[in-house]
Design an enzyme around this catalytic site. Structure first.
Site, PDB file in Angstrom:
ATOM      1  N   GLU A 305     -23.236 -33.237 -45.756  1.00 19.50           N
ATOM      2  CA  GLU A 305     -23.025 -31.944 -45.245  1.00 19.50           C
ATOM      3  C   GLU A 305     -22.982 -32.065 -43.638  1.00 19.50           C
ATOM      4  OE1 GLU A 305     -23.165 -28.202 -47.793  1.00 19.50           O
ATOM      5  OE2 GLU A 305     -24.990 -28.269 -46.560  1.00 19.50           O
ATOM      6  N   HIS A 334     -28.092 -52.101 -63.918  1.00 21.45           N
ATOM      7  CA  HIS A 334     -27.375 -52.354 -65.309  1.00 21.45           C
ATOM      8  C   HIS A 334     -26.200 -51.065 -65.154  1.00 21.45           C
ATOM      9  CE1 HIS A 334     -30.354 -54.470 -67.069  1.00 21.45           C
ATOM     10  NE2 HIS A 334     -31.111 -53.806 -66.130  1.00 21.45           N
ATOM     11  N   LYS A 448     -15.502 -21.028 -50.910  1.00 14.66           N
ATOM     12  CA  LYS A 448     -16.413 -19.692 -51.037  1.00 14.66           C
ATOM     13  C   LYS A 448     -15.756 -18.679 -50.783  1.00 14.66           C
ATOM     14  CE  LYS A 448     -21.090 -21.030 -49.384  1.00 14.66           C
ATOM     15  NZ  LYS A 448     -21.988 -20.520 -48.030  1.00 14.66           N
TER      16      LYS A 448
HETATM   17  O1  PA5 Z   1     -27.489 -26.668 -45.881  1.00 13.57           O
HETATM   18  C1  PA5 Z   1     -26.963 -25.644 -46.006  1.00 13.57           C
HETATM   19  O2  PA5 Z   1     -26.855 -24.865 -44.976  1.00 13.57           O
HETATM   20  C2  PA5 Z   1     -26.527 -25.349 -47.286  1.00 13.57           C
HETATM   21  O3  PA5 Z   1     -26.490 -26.326 -48.148  1.00 13.57           O
HETATM   22  C3  PA5 Z   1     -27.270 -24.163 -47.656  1.00 13.57           C
HETATM   23  O4  PA5 Z   1     -28.699 -24.346 -47.787  1.00 13.57           O
HETATM   24  C4  PA5 Z   1     -26.857 -23.548 -49.281  1.00 13.57           C
HETATM   25  O5  PA5 Z   1     -25.315 -23.116 -48.875  1.00 13.57           O
HETATM   26  C5  PA5 Z   1     -27.553 -22.314 -49.661  1.00 13.57           C
HETATM   27  O6  PA5 Z   1     -27.561 -21.429 -48.566  1.00 13.57           O
HETATM   28  P1  PA5 Z   1     -28.492 -20.026 -48.384  1.00 13.57           P
HETATM   29  O7  PA5 Z   1     -29.803 -20.729 -48.222  1.00 13.57           O
HETATM   30  O8  PA5 Z   1     -28.004 -19.162 -47.389  1.00 13.57           O
HETATM   31  O9  PA5 Z   1     -28.344 -19.215 -49.769  1.00 13.57           O
END
Ligand code: PA5
Length: 479
Positions: A305, A334, A448
């Protein structure tokens, strides 16, 4: 009483080791391996990147670097809260997703008994932990109908305070608590972890008078495991969260240099970056300890990410990013090893190995007349797993496959703290090398927004329209 992690010689004995021999030409061969000169040639960029990181830190933009110090007091406060309340609950449930769940799972798998939830003695009076990390109806209903709600504490975690998965989990759990225990029970069965100043969760938490912990504004979700996001569930399962922070602080000191040959986070990032540039974007993390399996999953999110980005800092389209892959030794010998040994030269394998497992387990002797079986009886499972790791490492190396090893003297809160911090810093540094913003995630927004539109969230009508007018799928391609 002084703590073991305050003792310099204990700290030194618990230092993680990064062995990069098999990234270099002398072991892996000229075609794929790097030379010392290749690294030296990157030093100028590393110095620039180090400066940029320090400037961003000074400007308060890299909150994850402040946590080992800034959260010492918060950790004490969390510990006190946990010790005063843990007897009231048999179950602790994390309602969160992504960066608000993966660190919690990683800490639990790494630092608690492998069958913690089933083993009362191992729990030592702390509640069981559940982290559904999804909105699958079967899984969630299965959990909620299994729990005794009167003995359950839910920790709803969302930095933005509006994530659909988390808020729908919360709505449902709250409704069940209200139905079974009454409106007044909400404040005793929910703890909120969120931003202090923005989002809907903080409003709800105040209205419901929930105990609330805050996520610093300058710490992004996937970098937040050492904030209350990860610390509360860890403390509620008996993990020493102060030792965890001490481990991170120790690694922070080790990495406080721009010199590539001295800085494990920077040197590892540099080699991973060079490998990606040279057509090896697959970054496999393969622990040889089941306890580290979910740490590899945490890394997978962090690396993917943070570094998978369409545009660079100048706004030019670059579409960069290595692909992190999680594997597990010996299980995946394996399943995946054949590909790693003989498939395309597109991978770097990072082994995680453990010098001293928590347990020592002998393989039972037997069948002395069958030598193909009886040889095992002279050994332990510890030896078997360790030898298998070293054998796989050598085999990969002989096949000229890039690989490296991080050795944990033990898996404990101090070494896990080092690991988490090292990889967070490595990610920030890699972001500098790729010249991208490692701290945003614009690519997950579009999906989203369509979902919000379809589900009727206010302000997303246009997205619904776009979704409803999406191109028809052709029957020709549906079998
Ligand atoms: O790294 C990130 O920003 C995302 O993976 C968030 O942690 C995830 O989308 C959850 O977001 P939030 O904590 O705002 O609910």
């Amino acid at each position: 009483m002084s703590k073991r992690y305050e003792d310099a010689s204990w700290q030194e004995s618990m230092r993680l080791k990064l062995d990069l021999n098999n990234m270099f030409a002398q072991t892996i061969g000229e075609e794929h391996g790097y030379s010392k000169e290749d690294i030296d040639a990157m030093q100028e960029r590393a110095t620039k990147a180090h400066k940029a990181i320090n400037e961003a830190k000074e400007a308060g933009e890299l909150g994850f670097m402040e946590l080992p110090e800034s959260h010492k007091e918060i950790a004490k406060d969390i510990k006190e809260y946990v010790e005063a309340n843990r007897d009231k609950y048999d179950n602790f449930v994390v309602l969160g997703i992504g960066g608000s769940a993966l660190g919690n799972i990683a800490l639990q798998t790494a630092l608690n008994h492998p069958y913690y939830n089933m083993n009362e003695e191992a729990r030592g009076g702390y509640p069981r932990l559940f982290v559904p990390d999804n909105v699958d109806p079967d899984r969630l209903k299965g959990l909620l109908e299994t729990l005794d709600l009167s003995k359950t504490l839910f920790n709803v975690i969302s930095k933005s305070g509006g994530t659909a998965e988390t808020m729908s989990q919360f709505l449902t759990a709250r409704a069940m608590v209200v139905e079974e225990l009454g409106e007044g029970a909400v404040k005793d069965h929910f703890v909120a972890t969120t931003s202090a100043n923005s989002g809907n969760l903080i409003k709800i938490a105040k209205e419901e008078e929930m105990k609330t912990y805050y996520i610093p504004e300058n710490v992004g979700g996937r970098f937040s495991v050492l904030t209350p996001v990860g610390l509360i569930s860890a403390a509620f399962t008996g993990i020493d969260i102060e030792e965890l922070l001490a481990g991170a602080a120790y690694m922070d000191k080790i990495c406080d240099t721009d010199k590539l040959w001295k800085n494990p986070a920077y040197l590892n990032a540099t080699l991973q970056y060079l490998a990606d540039q040279d057509g090896k974007p697959m970054s496999v993390m393969m622990p040889y300890a089941h306890s580290l399996k979910d740490v590899a999953d945490w890394y997978r999110q962090l690396w993917a990410e943070s570094l998978g980005k369409k545009v660079n800092r100048q706004g030019e389209v670059v579409n960069v990013g290595p692909t992190p892959v999680k594997a597990l030794g010996a299980t995946d010998q394996h399943s995946q090893a054949q590909l790693y040994m003989e498939g395309p030269f597109d991978k770097v394998v990072t082994f995680l190995e453990v010098e001293k497992y928590n347990e020592e387990l002998e393989i039972a002797p037997g069948y002395e007349n069958i030598s193909g079986v009886s040889y095992l009886g002279a050994h332990s499972f510890n030896e078997l797993l360790t030898v298998e790791k070293k054998a796989t490492e050598l085999a990969l190396t002989k096949n000229n496959r890039l690989n490296c090893t991080i050795t944990f003297p033990e898996v404990n809160a101090f070494t896990i703290g080092q690991f988490l911090y090292m990889f967070e810093l490595q990610t920030a540094f890699a972001g500098e090398l790729y010249d991208i913003n490692a701290f945003d995630q614009p690519g997950v927004e579009l999906g989203k927004q369509y979902a919000y539109g379809v589900l009727g969230r206010g302000g997303f009508a246009e997205m619904k329209e776009e979704f409803d007018n999406r191109p028809e799928k052709s029957e020709d391609f549906i079998l």
